[in-house]
Scaffold this motif. Structure first.
Motif, PDB file in Angstrom:
ATOM      1  N   HIS A 470     -21.044 -10.864  61.675  1.00 29.07           N
ATOM      2  CA  HIS A 470     -22.164 -11.427  60.917  1.00 29.07           C
ATOM      3  C   HIS A 470     -21.761 -11.692  59.467  1.00 29.07           C
ATOM      4  O   HIS A 470     -22.008 -12.781  58.923  1.00 29.07           O
ATOM      5  N   GLY A 471     -21.116 -10.706  58.820  1.00 29.81           N
ATOM      6  CA  GLY A 471     -20.698 -10.860  57.427  1.00 29.81           C
ATOM      7  C   GLY A 471     -19.662 -11.955  57.282  1.00 29.81           C
ATOM      8  O   GLY A 471     -19.705 -12.752  56.331  1.00 29.81           O
ATOM      9  N   ALA A 472     -18.713 -12.010  58.241  1.00 29.81           N
ATOM     10  CA  ALA A 472     -17.667 -13.032  58.183  1.00 29.81           C
ATOM     11  C   ALA A 472     -18.277 -14.427  58.320  1.00 29.81           C
ATOM     12  O   ALA A 472     -17.893 -15.365  57.607  1.00 29.81           O
ATOM     13  N   PHE A 473     -19.232 -14.543  59.227  1.00 31.14           N
ATOM     14  CA  PHE A 473     -19.874 -15.848  59.435  1.00 31.14           C
ATOM     15  C   PHE A 473     -20.534 -16.340  58.144  1.00 31.14           C
ATOM     16  O   PHE A 473     -20.403 -17.512  57.767  1.00 31.14           O
ATOM     17  N   LEU A 474     -21.265 -15.423  57.477  1.00 25.32           N
ATOM     18  CA  LEU A 474     -21.943 -15.824  56.244  1.00 25.32           C
ATOM     19  C   LEU A 474     -20.944 -16.227  55.161  1.00 25.32           C
ATOM     20  O   LEU A 474     -21.159 -17.212  54.441  1.00 25.32           O
ATOM     21  N   GLN A 475     -19.836 -15.485  55.062  1.00 25.27           N
ATOM     22  CA  GLN A 475     -18.832 -15.800  54.034  1.00 25.27           C
ATOM     23  C   GLN A 475     -18.107 -17.116  54.347  1.00 25.27           C
ATOM     24  O   GLN A 475     -17.856 -17.924  53.449  1.00 25.27           O
TER      25      GLN A 475
END
Length: 618
Positions: A470-475
């Motif tokens: 999830h965090g990687a997708f947002l970044q």
């Protein structure tokens, strides 16, 4: 000085016309207090000149490379076949008509210009006709003196316009002026209604007002094919903003866009398409008697039109107007079988092409003060090497064939008013607004030289582990938004994304390098707002536009090479090829900013050689 006997010796009546009946010959002289160079643009714009002298509007239809015209004059219906115009720059123009219905069976006209010192000239107008019968002969005897008076009036107007330094016409280059009929407006209020929306899109209100005023005041021929560069120059506006206005206007239903296939010789539109995907691989020009590939750099022009729900625009012409619409052609001359042609050409320094109508091959002619040769010898026994002559050379052509041959001398320079696909593909606005446009799957369009830039997230596997999906997708999403923003700020376009990578295109290497620098500064380790780190590679060269996943994609060695040099690029680095490094603007930019580079070897196993790549650690 030219008299009628001299002219008829130079241009004798030929079979079958002289056997069709007794011909009438008229030669009129007009002394003008303006230079030949000043009056020439008016002479070749035969459509606007015909309007000046009060001729009725003509209608033309092209069939199998021939123009057929019709009009109504003095209550009589006239129909004819137009014989192709011939002309020689600053010297003469002429054509003929074979009448199916009318006062005459055949009419021919020659307009010749001679200098009288530096500021005066004499224009001769010759008109020869073969009357249809005794009755029509009498009509012509009455009408021709009146026509001479109309010519005199037309030349008087031209003199006054030039002396007052008025513009020739509020017209776009290469367009025929026509009657200004009652405009066929359907919903003119749509223009004003969409103005606030266009302003919201970021287009200046002054730009919109100027363009819309021009549209409201222009005749149909001005609006038949709206050329962005010509309109921008005419109205003194930024061409980028004018293009954005028309692109957004297409989506608002006030304009339409077309892909026009243009003949490489006469530059006339052969096919006009509403969808790029309908583009055929080949087309033909019956007028020039050639077929040609549509995939070349200059084979397609992008033009705009008023949407028919706003106004119905009909193309209208006074005549074929070939000299005015083909100003890159300086000489076109039909030479009879086993005959020769010679003339002292009034061309200046430059590069020109000599060709025969119906042939694709041509001979290059370079005209330059430093050359010594004075004659262009185009003889059967001469070879095809480039001819180097002084300005105003003599041309000698010998036709060794039994049939007639039409020879053409033209400027080699390309049409500077055309908006090409290679240019419009470089606008993100076009890609965003016309995302449904795609090239036919079996075509590859040559779009010339492009600068390709690749970005890639460094250590993406570890990045996903530490940030989580999830965090990687947002970044990664934020990374795409930022790179896209920077690319657009430097006049680039995102061609596509591949996983975590971005492929972009720029029209200049310097813009690509500046964009790369700004991206690396944003994704620098010191920027705590994002954990993303990237590497960037840049190369420039010829590219092809192709269809990939129903989008406009770029393909070829340039794209492949740019992607490959990422293998020698690390986090925070920009790598670029020798071609980029040798670019004059790049060298100046590197020198002015005291930028230090690392030069590394780049083996090319597929080419069995080693290149050098330059690395900039930002």
């Amino acid at each position: 000085m030219i008299d009628l006997n001299t002219l008829l010796q130079k241009y004798p009546w030929e079979e079958p016309w002289k056997s069709m009946g007794k011909h009438m010959d008229n030669l009129w002289e007009f002394d003008l207090s303006i230079a030949r160079e000043e009056v020439w643009p008016y002479l070749i714009d035969t459509s606007s000149f015909n309007k000046r002298i009060g001729l009725p509007r003509f209608q033309y239809l092209e069939k199998e490379g021939k123009l057929f015209g019709k009009t109504k004059q003095a209550g009589f219906q006239l129909e004819w076949e137009e014989v192709p115009w011939e002309w020689e720059y600053l010297k003469e123009i002429g054509n003929a008509r074979i009448y199916k219905r009318g006062f005459a069976k055949y009419v021919r006209i020659k307009i010749l210009a001679e200098p009288l010192g530096e500021s005066r000239c004499k224009v001769y107008v010759y008109l020869g006709a073969i009357p249809r019968n005794f009755f029509t002969k009498k009509i012509l005897e009455i009408a021709l003196p009146r026509l001479k008076e109309s010519f005199q009036k037309g030349f008087k107007e031209i003199e006054e316009e030039i002396k007052l330094r008025k513009p020739k016409l509020q017209s776009i280059h290469g367009k025929e002026k026509t009657f200004f009929p009652e405009a066929q407006w359907i919903h003119p209020e749509k223009l004003d209604k969409q103005t606030p929306i266009l302003v919201e899109k970021g287009i200046q209100k002054e730009t919109i007002a100027k363009v819309f005023t021009w549209i409201k005041q222009s005749p149909d021929n001005e609006l038949d094919r709206i050329r962005i560069k010509s309109v921008s120059r005419l109205l003194d506006l930024n061409p980028d903003e004018v293009l954005f206005l028309f692109l957004h206007g297409c989506r608002l239903g006030i304009f339409t866009l077309s892909w026009d296939i243009v003949c490489p010789h006469c530059r006339g539109v052969r096919t006009s398409l509403t969808k790029l995907g309908d583009m055929p691989a080949k087309d033909q020009c019956d007028v020039c008697e050639i077929d040609f590939d549509t995939t070349g750099v200059n084979s397609i022009e992008v033009t705009f039109h008023l949407h028919p729900s706003v106004r119905i625009v009909e193309k209208q012409m006074y005549c074929a107007a070939e000299p005015a619409t083909k100003q890159h052609i300086l000489l076109t001359k039909r030479v009879g079988g086993r005959k020769s042609f010679s003339s002292s050409l009034l061309i200046g320094s430059g590069v020109y092409r000599l060709r025969k109508k119906g042939e694709k091959k041509y001979r290059l002619v370079e005209s330059k003060q430093t050359h010594n040769q004075t004659d262009i010898l185009w003889l059967p026994e001469t070879n095809d090497e480039e001819i180097k002559v002084i300005p105003k050379p003599n041309l000698v052509f010998e036709n060794d064939l039994e049939e007639d041959v039409t020879i053409v001398l033209e400027e080699r320079s390309e049409d500077q008013n055309s908006l090409r696909p290679s240019e419009i593909f470089d606008y993100q606005e076009f890609r965003d607004l016309f995302s449904e446009e795609a090239i036919a799957t079996n075509l590859q369009l040559d779009i010339g030289i492009k600068t390709i830039l690749f970005t890639d997230i460094v250590g993406s596997t570890k990045f996903y582990e530490t940030e989580g999906d999830h965090g990687a997708f947002l970044q990664v999403r934020e990374h795409f938004i930022k790179t896209n923003q920077i690319i657009q700020n430097f006049r680039g376009v995102v061609v596509k994304t591949i996983g975590d990578a971005v492929m972009a295109s720029f029209s200049s290497p310097l813009q690509a390098l500046k964009a790369a620098k700004e991206m690396q500064e944003w994704f620098h380790p010191e920027n705590k707002h994002t954990p993303v780190r990237i590497r960037i590679s840049i190369h420039t060269g010829n590219c092809l536009a192709v269809n990939l996943n129903s989008n406009i994609d770029y393909f070829g060695n340039t794209v492949n090479y740019t992607a490959k040099i990422q293998s020698v690029t690390n986090s925070g680095e920009i790598s670029f090829s020798e071609t980029i490094f040798r670019d004059k603007d790049i060298r100046e930019y590197l020198r002015n900013n005291d930028i230090k580079l690392k030069k590394v070897e780049f083996p090319l196993p597929w080419a069995n050689r080693t290149d050098f790549v330059y690395i900039w650690k930002v």
